[in-house]
Design an enzyme around this catalytic site. Structure first.
Site: not given
Length: 268
Positions: A128, A170, A197
């Site tokens: 992330s 993401h 993801e």
């Protein structure tokens, strides 16, 4: 010595069931006896996030897990983290806010230490926000689920472990194709890599391979024949022609030297 690998994860990786990506991290780090250090600089909940990863890695059989809770530029905190990091086989950056990583570590000596350790063969992983920070220039923010617009994308210097690549994470889940296109319109000499993801790229020398359950979107802006990015007004939708895009699921590879996918015979 061979330069270390990078594992760049799009976020929300499976921590409960098959844990495919995190198992790969343990294997690439050197197996169950490897020394894994989790760096929580990106998050405002360092203890909670650190404990989650410690439990997950231990569940996967890793025996030597340390947490570097470096959350400020205080000298004692920086020096303590350096001591924890120095013998690591794998350094794992959690999610949170990528600007926290660079604003805390930039110029602290830890950033230089990371470069040196990577050059010596240490595995460095980011998920992330930690994934975005791997880039030389990182995407800090931009509009999700929107067309590419001139002034909605913000960028800043990253850790510089992944050269000439802009990472976004993401990716499909938050509809970030527009913001990656906007970033590449402003920086067409960079390769755009959007990672979904529970998906990651494993970077080794001059190529990467895709692992995980979704896909990686690669945006190549070198072939742009027209862009209005310099003439457009703030927040105006950009015009871009002849952008090259590749979609790569698990098992596919990409040559970072030639900027092209590697299609093996059994997939052709």
């Amino acid at each position: 010595m061979k330069k270390g690998r990078l594992v760049v994860i799009g976020g929300a990786e499976d921590k409960n069931e098959r844990c495919e990506i995190l198992k790969e991290v343990v294997d690439l780090a050197g197996g169950k006896e490897s020394r894994i250090v989790v760096v929580t600089a990106a998050t405002k909940k360092p203890e909670e996030v650190g404990n989650t990863y410690e439990k997950t890695f231990k569940k996967l059989g890793a025996k030597n897990i340390s947490i570097a809770n470096v959350n400020s530029r205080k000298k004692d905190e920086i020096e303590k983290s350096k001591e924890i990091l120095k013998d690591a086989d794998c350094i794992f950056f959690t999610g949170g806010d990528q600007l926290r990583i660079t604003s805390i570590l930039g110029g602290s000596g830890i950033d230089k230490m990371l470069q040196e350790m990577h050059e010596k063969g240490v595995l460095i992983v980011g998920t992330s926000a930690g994934a975005s920070a791997m880039s030389q220039t990182m995407i800090v923010e931009g509009n999700d689920d929107d067309s590419p617009r001139k002034c909605t994308i913000k960028m800043a210097p990253g850790l510089g472990l992944l050269k000439n690549v802009l990472v976004d994470q993401h990716f499909a889940q938050r509809g970030r194709i527009g913001r990656l296109l906007a970033a590449i319109a402003q920086n067409p000499s960079y390769l755009g890599v959007g990672i979904d993801e529970d998906t990651a790229i494993v970077v080794e020398e001059d190529h990467f391979k895709v692992i995980g359950n979704n896909a990686v979107t690669v945006v190549d802006g070198r072939w742009l024949t027209y862009s209005n990015v310099s003439e457009s007004q703030p927040n105006e939708i950009l015009a871009l022609t002849n952008v090259l895009i590749h979609i790569l699921p698990s098992g596919y590879r990409f040559d970072l030297r030639k900027w092209q996918p590697v299609i093996e015979e059994d997939k052709a």
